[in-house]
Design an enzyme around this catalytic site. Sequence first.
Site, PDB file in Angstrom:
ATOM      1  N   TRP A 157       0.997  -0.730   0.269  1.00 46.28           N
ATOM      2  CA  TRP A 157       0.098  -0.071  -0.295  1.00 46.28           C
ATOM      3  C   TRP A 157       0.830   1.580  -0.070  1.00 46.28           C
ATOM      4  CZ3 TRP A 157      -0.307   3.992   3.663  1.00 46.28           C
ATOM      5  CH2 TRP A 157      -1.407   5.148   2.900  1.00 46.28           C
ATOM      6  N   ASP A 167     -16.096  12.191  -2.691  1.00 48.47           N
ATOM      7  CA  ASP A 167     -15.517  10.512  -2.017  1.00 48.47           C
ATOM      8  C   ASP A 167     -16.039  10.468  -0.500  1.00 48.47           C
ATOM      9  OD1 ASP A 167     -13.108   8.955  -0.845  1.00 48.47           O
ATOM     10  OD2 ASP A 167     -11.992   9.565  -2.323  1.00 48.47           O
ATOM     11  N   ASP A 168     -15.510   9.385   0.638  1.00 48.45           N
ATOM     12  CA  ASP A 168     -16.112   9.310   1.397  1.00 48.45           C
ATOM     13  C   ASP A 168     -16.477   9.522   2.377  1.00 48.45           C
ATOM     14  OD1 ASP A 168     -16.223   6.857   3.347  1.00 48.45           O
ATOM     15  OD2 ASP A 168     -14.704   6.206   3.706  1.00 48.45           O
ATOM     16  N   ARG A 202      -9.970  -2.444   8.356  1.00 48.14           N
ATOM     17  CA  ARG A 202     -10.599  -1.279   8.288  1.00 48.14           C
ATOM     18  C   ARG A 202     -11.783  -1.395   8.721  1.00 48.14           C
ATOM     19  NH1 ARG A 202     -12.275   3.280   3.561  1.00 48.14           N
ATOM     20  NH2 ARG A 202     -10.495   5.079   4.235  1.00 48.14           N
ATOM     21  N   LYS A 242     -16.497   6.691  -8.146  1.00 46.84           N
ATOM     22  CA  LYS A 242     -15.376   6.308  -8.161  1.00 46.84           C
ATOM     23  C   LYS A 242     -15.431   4.920  -6.851  1.00 46.84           C
ATOM     24  CE  LYS A 242     -11.069   7.665  -5.227  1.00 46.84           C
ATOM     25  NZ  LYS A 242     -10.756   8.252  -4.493  1.00 46.84           N
ATOM     26  N   ASP A 267     -14.594   2.186  -4.800  1.00 50.11           N
ATOM     27  CA  ASP A 267     -13.237   1.452  -3.662  1.00 50.11           C
ATOM     28  C   ASP A 267     -13.516   0.667  -3.645  1.00 50.11           C
ATOM     29  OD1 ASP A 267     -11.187   2.454  -2.631  1.00 50.11           O
ATOM     30  OD2 ASP A 267     -11.491   3.594  -1.937  1.00 50.11           O
ATOM     31  N   MET A 268     -12.378  -0.315  -2.781  1.00 48.72           N
ATOM     32  CA  MET A 268     -12.415  -1.434  -2.446  1.00 48.72           C
ATOM     33  C   MET A 268     -11.508  -1.590  -1.891  1.00 48.72           C
ATOM     34  SD  MET A 268     -11.650  -5.312  -2.752  1.00 48.72           S
ATOM     35  CE  MET A 268     -11.951  -6.122  -2.603  1.00 48.72           C
ATOM     36  N   ASN A 269     -12.032  -1.724  -0.310  1.00 50.44           N
ATOM     37  CA  ASN A 269     -10.300  -1.770   1.385  1.00 50.44           C
ATOM     38  C   ASN A 269     -10.125  -2.710   1.728  1.00 50.44           C
ATOM     39  OD1 ASN A 269      -9.729   1.527  -0.114  1.00 50.44           O
ATOM     40  ND2 ASN A 269     -11.728   1.939   0.775  1.00 50.44           N
ATOM     41  N   CYS A 310     -10.937   1.378  -7.887  1.00 51.14           N
ATOM     42  CA  CYS A 310      -9.967   2.416  -6.436  1.00 51.14           C
ATOM     43  C   CYS A 310      -9.553   0.840  -5.921  1.00 51.14           C
ATOM     44  CB  CYS A 310      -9.882   3.190  -6.140  1.00 51.14           C
ATOM     45  SG  CYS A 310      -9.352   3.724  -4.647  1.00 51.14           S
ATOM     46  N   ASP A 369      -2.237   5.607  -3.390  1.00 50.15           N
ATOM     47  CA  ASP A 369      -3.090   6.484  -1.602  1.00 50.15           C
ATOM     48  C   ASP A 369      -1.889   7.752  -1.877  1.00 50.15           C
ATOM     49  OD1 ASP A 369      -5.781   5.916  -1.516  1.00 50.15           O
ATOM     50  OD2 ASP A 369      -5.080   4.537   0.209  1.00 50.15           O
TER      51      ASP A 369
HETATM   52  C1  DGJ Z   1      -8.842   4.551  -0.517  1.00 50.85           C
HETATM   53  C2  DGJ Z   1      -8.995   5.754  -1.631  1.00 50.85           C
HETATM   54  O1  DGJ Z   1      -7.521   5.046  -2.803  1.00 50.85           O
HETATM   55  C3  DGJ Z   1      -8.678   6.367  -1.059  1.00 50.85           C
HETATM   56  O2  DGJ Z   1      -8.736   7.124  -2.669  1.00 50.85           O
HETATM   57  C4  DGJ Z   1      -9.902   7.368  -0.565  1.00 50.85           C
HETATM   58  O3  DGJ Z   1     -10.682   7.092  -1.784  1.00 50.85           O
HETATM   59  C5  DGJ Z   1     -10.708   6.959   0.902  1.00 50.85           C
HETATM   60  N1  DGJ Z   1     -10.717   4.403   0.367  1.00 50.85           N
HETATM   61  C6  DGJ Z   1     -11.896   6.644   1.218  1.00 50.85           C
HETATM   62  O4  DGJ Z   1     -12.324   6.016   2.663  1.00 50.85           O
END
Ligand code: DGJ
Length: 762
Positions: free
Chosen positions: A229, A396-397, A473, A506, A508-510, A556, A578
Amino acid sequence: MKSTSMTPVNEIPPAPVEAADAAALAGSGSGALIEARGLNWFLQGPTTTYALGVTAEGHLVNRHWGGRLKAVDTAAWRPRLARPMLVHPAGTGPEVSLETVLAEYPAAGGGDFRTPAIEVEHADGARVLNPLYAGHRIIRGKPALSGLPATYVEDDAEAETLEIELVDETGGVRVFLLYTVFAEHDAIARSVRIRNCGDTPIRLLRVLSASVDLPEEACARWLHLAGAWAREAGVVEAAIRPGLQSVESRRGVSSHQHNPAFALLGPDAAEEQGEVWGFSLVYSGNFLAAVEREPYGLTRAQIGLNPAGFTWRLEPGGELQSPEAVLVFSDAGVGAMSRTYHRLFRTRLARGPYRDAARPVQFNNWAVTYFDFTETQLIGLAGQARRIGAELFVLDDGWFGRRDNDQSSLGDWIAHARKLPNGVRGLAEAVNREGLAFGLWLEPEMVSPDSDLHRAHPDWCLHVPGRERSLFRAQLVLDFSREDVREAMYARVAALLASAPIAHVKWDMNRYFTEVGSAGREPGRQAETAHRYVLGVYAFLERLTRDFPRVLWENCSSGGGRFDPGMLHYMPQTWTSDNSDAISRVSIQLGTSLFYPPSTIGAHITGMIPHQIRRQTPLRTRGLVAMTGAFGLQLNLPRLEAGELAEVVELVALKKRLDPLLRTGDLYRLKDFRRDPDAAWMFAAPDASEVFVVHVRGLVEANGPLRRLRLRGLAPDRCYRDEFTGAIFPGEMLLRHGLIIAGNTDFEAQAWHLRAMPPGPA
Ligand code: DGJ
């Protein structure tokens, strides 16, 4: 064990090439993309040939993958060598051994002891497979792959596809190998379909998409991407050592750590010279990329679904389609390999209205506000963003449920009542009134344990009953391998997108996957879950992109955790990392550009982000680095001084002026921090009429040598004028002597926008 003769190899005359093959090879090329001569096929790209054939015993072997062969001299083909101690198929001699053959799709359980491409467990528990040639057909164009992203053609004249059928009669297993060759790209798209033709179920333990054996001394090193990361896409080059070496993902996504791509490098290969064989997998989940050097110097290279944690039960009549691997050969170095991937992926893997169109300059609020914002503040920011030239405002978030930090509400996709009193629609319309399109962040594959969704459906996430669910997270992965879960989430996401003028998403997938189990699947099929999840995401995205065709989709996954060709099929750009520190970004973006077009590489100007890296870099450097990707800004505009604002306006205007050169030009990597104290790269129009060059200094030294930057992709016989300074340079001087680099400040950037002048005296 009955051993073969111990006669030294050089006393055994090489066996002739199979007589049938030799006879079939007489004659000249037909001009078609696939020339068939008996049971030999020559897949002719613009400058390359991929050739394969069937041996007298029925094994499918590689004849050649490299520079273009016009006339094939059968006498020069690789001889069969009998060596001591070789196992060989029943009824043959040692010269027929599978141990040293250049196999095209090697199977486990027979006499090929190298790593196999396919392994099957039959109903009787045996794991032996001997797939032999059973037939073939040549198809105009390129068939789509059921349920999977893949390269495509818009006209059947663009490609031809060879389908070869292999059969293991004893096990009732049929293997269909697909090879597409393109008229305009030096690339071969390979995939495999396995069919159970027996009357009992079988288990697939390993089904790779491509396996290629290269002959002795072809390649010496290999190159792949490694990182973490905020440190994605580091380029790693290593000698190929005897035995097996590999990179992989077991994280459910293609991962920050490794990317589903690698290249084999010939002995003298470098950025702009030498032979290079590239492999890229159009897939977004667990993958394996492996290279094996066997004792006699052959190199096996493979890519496909990661066999770790994977099995697939095939019922009688059932089929499994593998993801596609895209193979690119270059005899002009790594740079030319990259440019082939860029052109192919940009024009025949990416889709949608933004494939060939300028992307709006994006302003994203994340690094400015994080979770802490009000509607009034966002509308104010949007107005300022418009004044510096942004065209799209992305929220964003933090806009939904009770989301004031990353601990809750994923899955509850309704507007946060306090932050957005007029809902998503109210904000989107206000942003539109400020003159910008509106974009929204979503993380549809996730659920927070602290969410109404999870409280209502605690079994909708990946989990194994009776085991703790690891957290990451503070979130869990929704089980997209289940159709009912996907349907429910689709209804929510589609309703949200239809409820407001949302022009950009956007996605996202974290989170990586842990405890990979599904409440929707019987015990014997649990090991199918990770792959079924990826197929589920693809099905979801296929439908969503079809139902909302005008949306600009941005991929993302905590930055580049799922930067892969599979996602590119649905989303033409990806947030690359990021980490937006310009110096880190140079390496991350140049590394990513090995296999991905610059237009897909999301890059924003931000301020210094102390929790990532405490480095101050000039605004111009940040701007020049960001504008050579899919460009945007995350800047605290109200805090900028007038001079900085003016510089930002200039940078945004420059980016717009340089489109489409930056989006469609040929990228040349000139220097990088891996090898040089500085980094530099350039974009050249294919007709050499215009180029844009960026040079970024690393740490400078006092009283150091003069620095030069030799360019590429120019016409030597033309003169070029720099649009910034008016200076005029003969093309041949730029190619042979280069530009002189000025300045003595760390991290300083310089750019040149050179246009070819009309022929005649300068
Ligand atoms: C991870 C993304 O890479 C960031 O750009 C942002 O959108 C955050 N998540 C928001 O939680």
